[in-house]
Design a protein around this motif. Structure first.
Motif, PDB file in Angstrom:
ATOM      1  N   THR A   3     -27.168-110.916  -9.923  1.00  0.00           N
ATOM      2  CA  THR A   3     -28.043-111.990 -10.382  1.00  0.00           C
ATOM      3  C   THR A   3     -28.314-111.885 -11.880  1.00  0.00           C
ATOM      4  O   THR A   3     -29.177-112.572 -12.407  1.00  0.00           O
ATOM      5  CB  THR A   3     -29.385-111.963  -9.621  1.00  0.00           C
ATOM      6  OG1 THR A   3     -29.952-110.643  -9.728  1.00  0.00           O
ATOM      7  CG2 THR A   3     -29.192-112.319  -8.161  1.00  0.00           C
ATOM      8  N   ALA A   4     -27.587-111.023 -12.578  1.00  0.00           N
ATOM      9  CA  ALA A   4     -27.688-110.896 -14.031  1.00  0.00           C
ATOM     10  C   ALA A   4     -26.391-111.370 -14.672  1.00  0.00           C
ATOM     11  O   ALA A   4     -25.345-111.410 -14.022  1.00  0.00           O
ATOM     12  CB  ALA A   4     -27.959-109.447 -14.418  1.00  0.00           C
ATOM     13  N   GLU A  21     -35.583-114.334 -18.807  1.00  0.00           N
ATOM     14  CA  GLU A  21     -35.945-113.866 -17.460  1.00  0.00           C
ATOM     15  C   GLU A  21     -36.095-115.072 -16.546  1.00  0.00           C
ATOM     16  O   GLU A  21     -36.441-116.164 -16.994  1.00  0.00           O
ATOM     17  CB  GLU A  21     -37.251-113.063 -17.506  1.00  0.00           C
ATOM     18  CG  GLU A  21     -37.142-111.797 -18.347  1.00  0.00           C
ATOM     19  CD  GLU A  21     -38.495-111.242 -18.766  1.00  0.00           C
ATOM     20  OE1 GLU A  21     -39.519-111.677 -18.195  1.00  0.00           O
ATOM     21  OE2 GLU A  21     -38.539-110.391 -19.656  1.00  0.00           O
ATOM     22  N   TYR A  80     -28.820-112.784 -22.668  1.00  0.00           N
ATOM     23  CA  TYR A  80     -28.891-111.895 -21.514  1.00  0.00           C
ATOM     24  C   TYR A  80     -29.724-112.556 -20.420  1.00  0.00           C
ATOM     25  O   TYR A  80     -30.907-112.835 -20.617  1.00  0.00           O
ATOM     26  CB  TYR A  80     -29.541-110.560 -21.893  1.00  0.00           C
ATOM     27  CG  TYR A  80     -28.709-109.713 -22.828  1.00  0.00           C
ATOM     28  CD1 TYR A  80     -27.882-108.703 -22.343  1.00  0.00           C
ATOM     29  CD2 TYR A  80     -28.752-109.923 -24.209  1.00  0.00           C
ATOM     30  CE1 TYR A  80     -27.123-107.920 -23.189  1.00  0.00           C
ATOM     31  CE2 TYR A  80     -27.991-109.143 -25.066  1.00  0.00           C
ATOM     32  CZ  TYR A  80     -27.177-108.146 -24.551  1.00  0.00           C
ATOM     33  OH  TYR A  80     -26.421-107.374 -25.398  1.00  0.00           O
ATOM     34  N   CYS A  82     -31.682-112.000 -17.292  1.00  0.00           N
ATOM     35  CA  CYS A  82     -32.307-110.793 -16.741  1.00  0.00           C
ATOM     36  C   CYS A  82     -33.188-111.134 -15.538  1.00  0.00           C
ATOM     37  O   CYS A  82     -34.231-111.766 -15.697  1.00  0.00           O
ATOM     38  CB  CYS A  82     -33.157-110.112 -17.806  1.00  0.00           C
ATOM     39  SG  CYS A  82     -32.264-109.779 -19.343  1.00  0.00           S
ATOM     40  N   PRO A  83     -32.800-110.720 -14.337  1.00  0.00           N
ATOM     41  CA  PRO A  83     -33.580-111.007 -13.137  1.00  0.00           C
ATOM     42  C   PRO A  83     -34.667-109.968 -12.887  1.00  0.00           C
ATOM     43  O   PRO A  83     -34.695-108.911 -13.522  1.00  0.00           O
ATOM     44  CB  PRO A  83     -32.526-110.941 -12.030  1.00  0.00           C
ATOM     45  CG  PRO A  83     -31.576-109.882 -12.524  1.00  0.00           C
ATOM     46  CD  PRO A  83     -31.532-110.048 -14.028  1.00  0.00           C
ATOM     47  N   ALA A  90     -34.449-104.640 -14.294  1.00  0.00           N
ATOM     48  CA  ALA A  90     -33.079-105.016 -14.652  1.00  0.00           C
ATOM     49  C   ALA A  90     -32.728-104.596 -16.070  1.00  0.00           C
ATOM     50  O   ALA A  90     -31.662-104.027 -16.322  1.00  0.00           O
ATOM     51  CB  ALA A  90     -32.884-106.521 -14.470  1.00  0.00           C
ATOM     52  N   LYS A  91     -33.617-104.882 -17.044  1.00  0.00           N
ATOM     53  CA  LYS A  91     -33.320-104.516 -18.433  1.00  0.00           C
ATOM     54  C   LYS A  91     -33.259-102.999 -18.604  1.00  0.00           C
ATOM     55  O   LYS A  91     -32.561-102.496 -19.489  1.00  0.00           O
ATOM     56  CB  LYS A  91     -34.360-105.117 -19.372  1.00  0.00           C
ATOM     57  CG  LYS A  91     -34.313-106.629 -19.483  1.00  0.00           C
ATOM     58  CD  LYS A  91     -35.259-107.116 -20.567  1.00  0.00           C
ATOM     59  CE  LYS A  91     -35.688-108.531 -20.340  1.00  0.00           C
ATOM     60  NZ  LYS A  91     -36.485-108.709 -19.113  1.00  0.00           N
TER      61      LYS A  91
END
Length: 437
Positions: A3-4, A21, A80, A82-83, A90-91
């Motif tokens: 999901t990213a 996000e 990016y 990010c989820p 995630a990050k």
């Protein structure tokens, strides 16, 4: 992470990154209106504004792509996706995988009640469950044969509560008991407590985790049980780049304030009246005392003005995985007015304004700020050099250290549940979030 994603346009250097996000909060479904009413009862909603957060980043990235293309300016823009910021890291996994290391600088946005760049910080968090394994027995007939896992959980919590006296005031330790047994007349052989441990500096957080872990081990020794620690996530404190913050404020002065209409101001004022007066006064107190903004500038339902960064000595009690990114690359987060003054974070009032023109204007305002600041960096490499010089000075004796276990590969994976719904599972953390089913 399925999901990213990472999207890039352009070649060569500098590479400027923008982080977006896109997740929501459970139970905050809300119509875009001035009274509380769910679109779908129990469904999620954007109480933290990540619908705007992710989209503003995309808008800025597209604008930069077009500007680079038209002007022929060398460099690349990278977005990016990010989820799972709300309950994931995630990050942090991206940072550990060195996904940010070739960036020159990076920008990020978060919706707020005020438009300002950030110079302050937020604390890091270590998220783990402590599971105790004991032995069942009849609680009335033969309790001496049992070993209570619940006793271990309760003794651990008592130990942590005594620890509160001997930590810095900025440290936060909070927990819930997720498993406590099946019936009072059965000595529980399985019990579990879920902890969030927060501290500002990385070494402080690492020390708190070690101390709490010893308390858990001691609780197991006292009860004759076995303790199992289950890591869920960990994120670092935020390291705001002050030079980039000032650059974003300069961009705000080029763009000007947000132009809210009378109808939008009335919409926000009506939402404010749905909350207790103390919430509005508390927000005003924060803006005037902590951020040192004159009171006459914040006594409005919506704040349209741009404000300079005044939070350089402020440490927020919240946490975000933006922190891990900020320890890898010079980063500046900007906030923009998307919410009415009285609505607290993670509330229905934020969902209501974030889904209509108020949120849209704040979102696009932030996109313009990030894009203009990035254009300045492409046009004048001196901005990047100064931002990086500040970054390298601050991090020289504090290298980034991920608190994610070295052998952990994650974070979330998704698969089809037996019932047909989509389940998001953290393999390292035994709890499940059902989406739909």
């Amino acid at each position: 992470m399925n999901t990213a994603f990472i999207a890039q346009w352009g070649e060569g250097e500098p590479i400027i990154g923008i982080a977006g996000e896109y997740d929501a909060l459970p139970g905050l479904s809300q119509k875009c209106q001035t009274t509380q009413e769910a679109i779908e009862e129990g469904a999620p909603g954007h109480g933290c504004g990540h619908n705007m957060l992710g989209t503003a980043g995309v808008a800025a990235a597209v604008a930069l792509k077009q500007w680079l293309e038209v002007t022929g300016t060398p460099g690349a823009v990278r977005y990016y996706g990010c989820p799972a910021e709300e309950n994931g890291d995630a990050k942090a996994h991206m940072a550990r995988a060195r996904a940010f290391d070739d960036l020159a600088v990076a920008f990020n946005f978060h919706p707020s009640v005020i438009t300002t760049p950030a110079k302050g910080s937020s604390i890091g968090v270590y998220d783990a469950r402590f599971r105790f394994h004991g032995r069942t027995a009849h609680a009335g007939g033969s309790p001496h044969l049992g070993r209570s896992a619940l006793d271990a959980v309760e003794l651990m919590n008592i130990g942590v509560n005594y620890l509160r006296e001997h930590v810095l005031p900025s440290v936060r330790m909070h927990y819930i008991i997720t498993k406590g047994g099946e019936a009072p007349n059965i000595v529980p052989d399985l019990a579990e407590v879920w902890y969030f441990l927060r501290a500002h500096l990385p070494e402080e957080l690492e020390d708190i985790v070690k101390r709490v872990r010893k308390i858990a081990e001691g609780a197991a020794l006292m009860t004759g049980t076995r303790m199992e620690e289950i890591f869920c996530s960990a994120v670092a404190s935020v390291l705001s780049n002050h030079y980039l913050a000032d650059l974003q404020y300069a961009a705000m002065n080029v763009i000007g304030p947000i132009n809210f209409t009378e109808d939008e101001i009335a919409f926000a004022e009506t939402i404010n009246r749905n909350y207790p007066e103390i919430m509005l006064e508390d927000q005003i107190k924060y803006l005037t005392e902590t951020l040192r903004i004159p009171e006459e500038k914040v006594r409005f339902p919506l704040l349209s003005e741009n404000f300079p960064a005044t939070d350089h000595d402020e440490v927020s009690g919240g946490s975000t995985d933006v922190g891990d990114m900020s320890w890898r690359v010079p980063l500046s987060m900007v906030t923009a007015t998307c919410w009415p003054m009285a609505a607290p974070g993670h509330s229905w009032g934020n969902v209501a304004t974030g889904g209509m023109s108020i949120g849209h204007k704040g979102m696009m305002h932030a996109a313009k700020i990030m894009a203009v600041a990035a254009m300045d960096c492409y046009s004048d490499p001196g901005h990047i050099q100064k931002a990086r010089a500040e970054f390298e000075k601050v991090t020289a004796n504090k290298p980034y250290k991920s608190m994610i276990p070295a052998d952990l590969v994650g974070p979330p994976t998704q698969f089809e549940a037996p019932s047909g719904g989509l389940v998001e599972r953290y393999p390292q953390c035994p709890f499940y979030k059902l989406n739909g089913a």
